[in-house]
Scaffold this motif. Structure first.
Motif, PDB file in Angstrom:
ATOM      1  N   HIS A   1      26.846 -19.197 -12.331  1.00  0.00           N
ATOM      2  CA  HIS A   1      27.489 -18.975 -13.626  1.00  0.00           C
ATOM      3  C   HIS A   1      26.912 -19.944 -14.655  1.00  0.00           C
ATOM      4  O   HIS A   1      26.329 -20.964 -14.310  1.00  0.00           O
ATOM      5  CB  HIS A   1      29.003 -19.183 -13.525  1.00  0.00           C
ATOM      6  N   GLU A   2      27.133 -19.645 -15.909  1.00  0.00           N
ATOM      7  CA  GLU A   2      26.653 -20.508 -16.989  1.00  0.00           C
ATOM      8  C   GLU A   2      27.321 -21.873 -16.974  1.00  0.00           C
ATOM      9  O   GLU A   2      26.769 -22.838 -17.483  1.00  0.00           O
ATOM     10  CB  GLU A   2      26.882 -19.843 -18.343  1.00  0.00           C
ATOM     11  N   THR A   3      28.500 -21.966 -16.404  1.00  0.00           N
ATOM     12  CA  THR A   3      29.233 -23.238 -16.366  1.00  0.00           C
ATOM     13  C   THR A   3      28.943 -24.035 -15.103  1.00  0.00           C
ATOM     14  O   THR A   3      29.619 -25.029 -14.850  1.00  0.00           O
ATOM     15  CB  THR A   3      30.748 -22.978 -16.448  1.00  0.00           C
ATOM     16  N   GLU A   4      27.957 -23.613 -14.323  1.00  0.00           N
ATOM     17  CA  GLU A   4      27.654 -24.283 -13.055  1.00  0.00           C
ATOM     18  C   GLU A   4      26.215 -24.776 -13.028  1.00  0.00           C
ATOM     19  O   GLU A   4      25.347 -24.259 -13.713  1.00  0.00           O
ATOM     20  CB  GLU A   4      27.847 -23.322 -11.876  1.00  0.00           C
ATOM     21  N   ARG A   5      25.998 -25.788 -12.190  1.00  0.00           N
ATOM     22  CA  ARG A   5      24.660 -26.255 -11.851  1.00  0.00           C
ATOM     23  C   ARG A   5      24.484 -25.939 -10.370  1.00  0.00           C
ATOM     24  O   ARG A   5      25.432 -26.027  -9.591  1.00  0.00           O
ATOM     25  CB  ARG A   5      24.528 -27.771 -12.056  1.00  0.00           C
TER      26      ARG A   5
ATOM     27  N   PHE B   1      27.889 -26.787  -8.507  1.00  0.00           N
ATOM     28  CA  PHE B   1      28.734 -27.832  -9.072  1.00  0.00           C
ATOM     29  C   PHE B   1      29.015 -27.505 -10.527  1.00  0.00           C
ATOM     30  O   PHE B   1      28.196 -26.892 -11.199  1.00  0.00           O
ATOM     31  CB  PHE B   1      28.047 -29.206  -8.980  1.00  0.00           C
ATOM     32  N   ASP B   2      30.161 -27.928 -11.006  1.00  0.00           N
ATOM     33  CA  ASP B   2      30.586 -27.667 -12.373  1.00  0.00           C
ATOM     34  C   ASP B   2      29.678 -28.414 -13.354  1.00  0.00           C
ATOM     35  O   ASP B   2      29.503 -29.621 -13.253  1.00  0.00           O
ATOM     36  CB  ASP B   2      32.039 -28.122 -12.545  1.00  0.00           C
ATOM     37  N   ALA B   3      29.107 -27.711 -14.312  1.00  0.00           N
ATOM     38  CA  ALA B   3      28.179 -28.309 -15.271  1.00  0.00           C
ATOM     39  C   ALA B   3      28.878 -28.752 -16.556  1.00  0.00           C
ATOM     40  O   ALA B   3      28.250 -29.353 -17.420  1.00  0.00           O
ATOM     41  CB  ALA B   3      27.075 -27.315 -15.625  1.00  0.00           C
ATOM     42  N   ARG B   4      30.154 -28.469 -16.673  1.00  0.00           N
ATOM     43  CA  ARG B   4      30.872 -28.835 -17.886  1.00  0.00           C
ATOM     44  C   ARG B   4      31.163 -30.333 -17.904  1.00  0.00           C
ATOM     45  O   ARG B   4      30.997 -31.026 -16.916  1.00  0.00           O
ATOM     46  CB  ARG B   4      32.179 -28.050 -17.969  1.00  0.00           C
ATOM     47  N   VAL B   5      31.602 -30.814 -19.033  1.00  0.00           N
ATOM     48  CA  VAL B   5      31.992 -32.218 -19.158  1.00  0.00           C
ATOM     49  C   VAL B   5      33.318 -32.394 -18.428  1.00  0.00           C
ATOM     50  O   VAL B   5      34.289 -31.687 -18.700  1.00  0.00           O
ATOM     51  CB  VAL B   5      32.122 -32.636 -20.635  1.00  0.00           C
TER      52      VAL B   5
ATOM     53  N   VAL C   1      27.057 -33.868 -14.896  1.00  0.00           N
ATOM     54  CA  VAL C   1      25.847 -33.967 -14.092  1.00  0.00           C
ATOM     55  C   VAL C   1      24.649 -33.740 -15.010  1.00  0.00           C
ATOM     56  O   VAL C   1      24.567 -32.722 -15.687  1.00  0.00           O
ATOM     57  CB  VAL C   1      25.849 -32.937 -12.943  1.00  0.00           C
ATOM     58  N   ALA C   2      23.724 -34.696 -15.020  1.00  0.00           N
ATOM     59  CA  ALA C   2      22.523 -34.584 -15.855  1.00  0.00           C
ATOM     60  C   ALA C   2      21.307 -34.215 -15.018  1.00  0.00           C
ATOM     61  O   ALA C   2      20.502 -33.392 -15.422  1.00  0.00           O
ATOM     62  CB  ALA C   2      22.273 -35.902 -16.591  1.00  0.00           C
ATOM     63  N   ASP C   3      21.182 -34.824 -13.842  1.00  0.00           N
ATOM     64  CA  ASP C   3      20.045 -34.576 -12.963  1.00  0.00           C
ATOM     65  C   ASP C   3      20.585 -34.085 -11.623  1.00  0.00           C
ATOM     66  O   ASP C   3      21.162 -34.856 -10.857  1.00  0.00           O
ATOM     67  CB  ASP C   3      19.223 -35.853 -12.790  1.00  0.00           C
ATOM     68  N   VAL C   4      20.394 -32.806 -11.347  1.00  0.00           N
ATOM     69  CA  VAL C   4      20.995 -32.175 -10.176  1.00  0.00           C
ATOM     70  C   VAL C   4      20.462 -32.767  -8.875  1.00  0.00           C
ATOM     71  O   VAL C   4      21.230 -33.040  -7.952  1.00  0.00           O
ATOM     72  CB  VAL C   4      20.767 -30.648 -10.216  1.00  0.00           C
ATOM     73  N   ALA C   5      19.160 -33.001  -8.790  1.00  0.00           N
ATOM     74  CA  ALA C   5      18.568 -33.538  -7.557  1.00  0.00           C
ATOM     75  C   ALA C   5      19.094 -34.938  -7.258  1.00  0.00           C
ATOM     76  O   ALA C   5      19.476 -35.245  -6.121  1.00  0.00           O
ATOM     77  CB  ALA C   5      17.046 -33.550  -7.652  1.00  0.00           C
ATOM     78  N   SER C   6      19.143 -35.814  -8.251  1.00  0.00           N
ATOM     79  CA  SER C   6      19.668 -37.172  -8.053  1.00  0.00           C
ATOM     80  C   SER C   6      21.145 -37.147  -7.686  1.00  0.00           C
ATOM     81  O   SER C   6      21.596 -37.918  -6.840  1.00  0.00           O
ATOM     82  CB  SER C   6      19.483 -38.017  -9.311  1.00  0.00           C
ATOM     83  N   PHE C   7      21.894 -36.256  -8.332  1.00  0.00           N
ATOM     84  CA  PHE C   7      23.322 -36.147  -8.028  1.00  0.00           C
ATOM     85  C   PHE C   7      23.537 -35.665  -6.597  1.00  0.00           C
ATOM     86  O   PHE C   7      24.411 -36.163  -5.901  1.00  0.00           O
ATOM     87  CB  PHE C   7      24.011 -35.206  -9.026  1.00  0.00           C
ATOM     88  N   TYR C   8      22.734 -34.718  -6.154  1.00  0.00           N
ATOM     89  CA  TYR C   8      22.860 -34.236  -4.777  1.00  0.00           C
ATOM     90  C   TYR C   8      22.514 -35.342  -3.780  1.00  0.00           C
ATOM     91  O   TYR C   8      23.210 -35.526  -2.784  1.00  0.00           O
ATOM     92  CB  TYR C   8      21.962 -33.023  -4.545  1.00  0.00           C
TER      93      TYR C   8
ATOM     94  N   GLY D   1      20.923 -43.240 -12.563  1.00  0.00           N
ATOM     95  CA  GLY D   1      20.291 -43.252 -11.251  1.00  0.00           C
ATOM     96  C   GLY D   1      20.995 -42.346 -10.241  1.00  0.00           C
ATOM     97  O   GLY D   1      20.409 -41.937  -9.251  1.00  0.00           O
ATOM     98  N   TYR D   2      22.256 -42.032 -10.517  1.00  0.00           N
ATOM     99  CA  TYR D   2      23.030 -41.144  -9.657  1.00  0.00           C
ATOM    100  C   TYR D   2      23.058 -39.709 -10.185  1.00  0.00           C
ATOM    101  O   TYR D   2      23.750 -38.857  -9.647  1.00  0.00           O
ATOM    102  CB  TYR D   2      24.458 -41.659  -9.521  1.00  0.00           C
ATOM    103  N   GLY D   3      22.341 -39.450 -11.269  1.00  0.00           N
ATOM    104  CA  GLY D   3      22.283 -38.102 -11.837  1.00  0.00           C
ATOM    105  C   GLY D   3      23.435 -37.765 -12.743  1.00  0.00           C
ATOM    106  O   GLY D   3      23.679 -36.610 -13.052  1.00  0.00           O
ATOM    107  N   VAL D   4      24.165 -38.784 -13.212  1.00  0.00           N
ATOM    108  CA  VAL D   4      25.367 -38.577 -14.034  1.00  0.00           C
ATOM    109  C   VAL D   4      25.144 -39.224 -15.385  1.00  0.00           C
ATOM    110  O   VAL D   4      24.561 -40.290 -15.494  1.00  0.00           O
ATOM    111  CB  VAL D   4      26.601 -39.207 -13.331  1.00  0.00           C
ATOM    112  N   GLU D   5      25.632 -38.562 -16.445  1.00  0.00           N
ATOM    113  CA  GLU D   5      25.627 -39.190 -17.769  1.00  0.00           C
ATOM    114  C   GLU D   5      27.020 -39.158 -18.344  1.00  0.00           C
ATOM    115  O   GLU D   5      27.833 -38.331 -17.968  1.00  0.00           O
ATOM    116  CB  GLU D   5      24.641 -38.496 -18.718  1.00  0.00           C
TER     117      GLU D   5
END
Length: 161
Positions: free
Chosen positions: A27-31, A62-66, A94-101, A157-161
């Protein structure tokens, strides 16, 4: 029902199950991240309908919304050792999906726990360098800007902003 019809029905049923396991939707609201045997194949899958290999590949969403993390109020001590009860909240995404995973395995509780530890540490450090007046009214904006900048730098560094 003849044996030929039964075999045909079983084959069609297997193809339908296999086909449904081969498609996934973002969905558009997901990563999303596409994994093959636990290894990252595609780090940031775009919204839409996609194909995957049924057994070998797995999709994590994962939810891409704030999102909002509302922390419990904590007691911090100012430079003059006066207790100050602070209630805080954090807006994050979540800003960087790979780092967050890799850092949180798309587990929201793990990410929030990590974020809360960093917020508490940052607040403790910022408040302990200032007296009561500076924290409450004098340098509050500066304190929040420093905390936001420092926290954003650490959590990138954890993929989060």
């Amino acid at each position: 029902m003849s044996m030929k019809a039964l075999v045909g029905l079983i084959i069609v049923l297997l193809l339908v199950v296999l086909g449904s396991q081969s498609l996934f939707r973002v969905h558009e609201t997901e990563r999303a991240i596409l994994l093959q045997f636990g290894e990252i194949m595609r780090a940031d899958v775009q919204p839409g309908l996609h194909f995957k290999m049924p057994i070998a590949q797995e999709v994590k969403l994962f939810d891409a919304r704030v999102l909002t993390l509302d922390t419990n109020s904590e007691t911090y001590y100012t430079l003059e050792k006066k207790p100050l009860e602070v209630d805080s909240f954090v807006k994050w995404r979540v800003a960087d999906v790979a780092s967050f995973y890799e850092s949180a395995s798309f587990d929201i509780r793990r990410a929030e726990r990590l974020l809360q530890e960093r917020v508490n540490e940052g607040l403790r450090n910022q408040i302990s360098r200032r007296d009561m007046h500076e924290v409450v009214s004098g340098e509050r904006d500066q304190l929040m800007n420093e905390l936001r900048t420092d926290l954003d730098e650490k959590m990138r560094g954890y993929g989060v902003e």
